[in-house]
Design a protein around this motif. Structure first.
Motif, PDB file in Angstrom:
ATOM      1  N   ASP A  44       0.845  -1.199   0.000  1.00  0.00           N
ATOM      2  CA  ASP A  44       0.000   0.000   0.000  1.00  0.00           C
ATOM      3  C   ASP A  44       0.879   1.248   0.000  1.00  0.00           C
ATOM      4  O   ASP A  44       2.104   1.151  -0.021  1.00  0.00           O
ATOM      5  N   THR A 223      -2.777   2.998   8.647  1.00  0.00           N
ATOM      6  CA  THR A 223      -3.156   3.185   7.243  1.00  0.00           C
ATOM      7  C   THR A 223      -3.606   1.873   6.604  1.00  0.00           C
ATOM      8  O   THR A 223      -4.495   1.868   5.767  1.00  0.00           O
ATOM      9  N   TYR A 226      -7.243   1.277   7.558  1.00  0.00           N
ATOM     10  CA  TYR A 226      -8.128   2.178   6.818  1.00  0.00           C
ATOM     11  C   TYR A 226      -8.279   1.699   5.373  1.00  0.00           C
ATOM     12  O   TYR A 226      -9.382   1.639   4.831  1.00  0.00           O
ATOM     13  N   GLY A 227      -7.166   1.331   4.758  1.00  0.00           N
ATOM     14  CA  GLY A 227      -7.186   0.930   3.358  1.00  0.00           C
ATOM     15  C   GLY A 227      -7.922  -0.380   3.128  1.00  0.00           C
ATOM     16  O   GLY A 227      -8.671  -0.514   2.162  1.00  0.00           O
TER      17      GLY A 227
END
Lengths: 357, 342
Positions: A44, A223, A226-227
């Motif tokens: 990511d 992160t 969230y992703g």
């Protein structure tokens, strides 16, 4: 993937360097181990490694998505200044303990890799009082044997410093010691679990996450959660193993099984399901009450987006944040089995029951 | 509006704007940037945005408007005020200092009797605004009002300056001056954010990054130095150029963003330093963890005596920072929408 292969993977990964912010080589190695067992693998924007293993069952439908997350990074240090004599001052990356540093072999990751040592004043030259004291971090330095001119050419402020240690399996054949077993043990659980799931039916999509920068504040997990926005998450990390002179009740016995965490960070339905799964398959597990912040990626995953029910499985580990961390490999194998049975038994109903009111 | 960067810094630092009461400084900055950007607007919390529109990638550049200060917690019958810190304020720094409220009211901070300095904490401090009793005091201030430090800007021979709130009005000045010097059209979109409440935990930048959804983030803030007598080890000095951040407590800067900054500085012969800050954070810490992650870095102005009434910077560092920013933003950043990895 048999047990020998898992141990070999852990040996290789333990020795690799992945100080928070400099995890590239280790993450590439983790990807290499996961690739045969997953359909897709990517990074990511933060750099977390995500490996996808879709449901495999008779219906061909997926019931939910679960993320298994283990952090790939390790504690280390960073160069803050090159002294006139070529000695390097440093600041910790993550919870480095100054008590354990003098006499430690290190690698400085400058233009090239430089072997070095963290020196200490000879005891002969210390006063009685100084001999009993821990040298604070700001008085320590790394010696790479270069004078200032050479050092300035080769090393810059901001270069990373990693601890050096060869992993060893001890004579009982069960205990391994080495650096970064926190959390390469967890990473090995992910790899072995991906391999194991390839041999059984499971009705859920599994995403294996090797997260970055956990040791500096669960940053990769923030992160990644969230992703991915998974339905459920399980973090795999290390907890304190038994050793003499520790405060009672703060540690877990090596060899008595993986540790299921209980507390506000962990969803009770997941904890319950993990414990029942262990019971059903005669796997020995231990329980760790955590009244608040678990200090693991589970803490970040739980409150991503609308909230993600999260569990935490830990491998008991002695001497955490030293270069001689120690685990019992049976705990690792049992953690893999527990996760395999747990994931094999998951379905949509479990998720819906969680949300019933 | 200002002939020199120095005048701009003087004006910005002497303006009122403790965390939570950034309105005065926000209005001032909005007036300075309005004609230089395609869109200038505020969000609900009070962050100020100035966008130069272009294609992706979107780069968010953040400097915080707020400064440390104190808040009135109590007014006693004799008209003395009790105060609490806004941000990281050491009570020692306030002894005998002037403070100023939004309405211009000035006071001083003093202490009750104490034997040893280590006994000095906030409960021993009070502010005196020269009023005879509670009623008179309440005519001028209310509980919950904030004050900032009141020291004026001074320039020193040789190009160094002293002021309160260099942290981070000097960063705001870098953004404003960069905006003034940028060409009409940039190869990528740039959004300058003047953020609120950084001193309370990077709070404005967090929501600004969520809202703007940048592809890259840069913070411009002050950093500590290691060049004063018996300073803790730190390889940053005043006047040696803007510091390209490697790490602080809030972020490990993205290696590619950092590299882009270093290359830009080297290729244009802009003096610069590398910064490893052991304590303290900046807006980049909030930006890089926004949503799915935002590769971020930071450019810092070396500053002595940070969070004191007399913060010192070197104008050369400010001008070099502007130069570096202009060069950085006018070159095309490597980016692909498909690829997740920068």
């Amino acid at each position: 993937m048999n047990e020998d292969k898992i141990v070999n993977a852990l040996m290789e990964l333990s020795e690799m360097t992945a100080v928070s912010g400099g995890e590239e080589a280790a993450v590439t190695a983790v990807a290499r181990y996961l690739r045969p067992y997953v359909t897709d693998i990517k990074r990511d924007r933060f750099g977390n490694l995500l490996a996808f293993k879709p449901a495999e069952n008779a219906t061909g439908k997926t019931e939910l998505t679960i993320a298994l997350v283990a952090h790939a990074d390790e504690i280390g240090a960073m160069v803050t200044k090159i002294e006139p004599e070529g000695f390097l001052r440093f600041t910790p990356i993550g919870g480095l303990d100054p008590r354990t540093l003098p006499g430690q072999a290190v690698t400085v990751h400058g233009k090239n890799k430089f072997p070095g040592v963290i020196g200490a004043a000879p005891p002969h030259l210390l006063t009685e009082k100084e001999r009993g004291e821990t040298t604070p971090m700001e008085k320590l330095f790394v010696d790479i044997g270069l004078d200032q001119d050479q050092a300035v050419d080769e090393v810059k402020v901001g270069d990373l410093i990693s601890l050096e240690q060869h992993p060893v399996v001890l004579k009982n054949g069960k205990m391994m010691t080495g650096k970064s077993l926190d959390n390469r043990a967890g990473i090995s659980v992910l790899i072995a679990c991906a391999a194991g799931l390839s041999r059984i039916c499971h009705s859920v999509d599994v995403v294996f996450v090797a997260s970055l920068q956990e040791e500096v504040g669960l940053r990769g997990a923030v992160t990644a959660a969230y992703g991915l926005n998974p339905d459920l998450a399980v973090a795999i990390d290390a907890t304190h193993g038994d050793a003499p002179e520790l405060e009672e009740g703060r540690f877990f016995k090596l060899g008595e099984g993986p540790v299921i965490a209980i507390g506000p960070n962990l969803h009770p339905a997941l904890v319950d399901r993990l414990e029942k799964t262990a019971d059903k398959h005669f796997l020995s597990v231990q329980r760790e009450p955590i009244p608040g912040h678990s200090g693991t990626d589970a803490w970040a995953f739980q409150v991503a987006r609308e909230g993600i029910p999260t569990a935490l499985l830990s491998i008991p580990l002695r001497y955490m944040h030293t270069s001689v961390e120690m685990i019992n490999l049976d705990d690792l194998f049992n953690c893999v089995k527990l996760l395999g049975y747990f994931i094999g038994g998951l379905n949509r109903t479990f998720l819906e029951d969680m949300k019933k009111c | 509006m200002f002939n020199t960067v120095e005048e701009l810094i003087k004006s910005l630092t002497e303006t009122f704007g403790p965390s939570g009461e950034e309105e005065t400084v926000r209005t001032m900055i909005a007036n300075l940037v309005r004609d230089r950007a395609d869109r200038v607007f505020e969000d609900a919390l009070g962050n100020l945005y100035a966008v130069k529109e272009s294609n992706r990638p979107r780069i968010m550049i953040s400097a915080h408007m707020d400064e440390i200060g104190v808040m009135v917690t109590n007014i006693d019958e004799n008209g003395f005020l009790r105060i609490a810190p806004l941000g990281g304020v050491n009570p020692i720094m306030l002894l005998g200092q002037r403070i100023r409220f939004k309405n211009g009211l000035t006071g001083t901070v003093y202490h009750e009797k104490f034997k040893e300095l280590k006994e000095l904490d906030w409960s021993k401090l009070y502010a005196d605004i020269g009023q005879r009793d509670a009623a008179a005091a309440e005519n001028n201030v209310k509980i919950g009002d904030s004050a900032c430090l009141a020291q004026p800007f001074n320039n020193l021979p040789g190009g160094r300056c002293l002021a309160k709130a260099m942290d981070d009005r000097v960063g705001c000045a870098v953004l404003i001056e960069t905006l003034r010097r940028l060409p009409e059209r940039l190869p990528q979109e740039v959004c300058f954010v003047f953020s609120i409440q950084e001193e309370l935990g990077l709070r404005g930048a967090k929501t600004a990054a969520y809202s703007y959804e940048p592809d890259f983030g840069i913070a411009v803030d002050v950093t500590l130095v290691g060049d004063t007598p018996k300073a803790p080890t730190m390889a940053v000095s005043l006047g040696q150029g803007p510091a390209i951040k490697v790490k602080d407590s809030s972020i490990l800067c993205h290696p590619r963003v950092r590299q882009l900054m270093v290359e830009t500085a080297e290729n244009n012969n802009i003096s610069h330093q590398l910064e490893v800050l052991e304590r303290g954070g900046t807006d980049a810490g909030a930006i890089h963890l926004s949503r799915e992650g935002v590769p971020s870095g930071a450019i810092s102005i070396p500053c002595r005596y940070v969070h004191s009434p007399s913060e010192m910077i070197d104008l050369k560092d400010v001008l070099n920072a502007v130069e570096l920013m202009v060069k950085l933003l006018t070159k095309e950043w490597p980016f692909s929408e498909e690829s997740n990895v920068f």
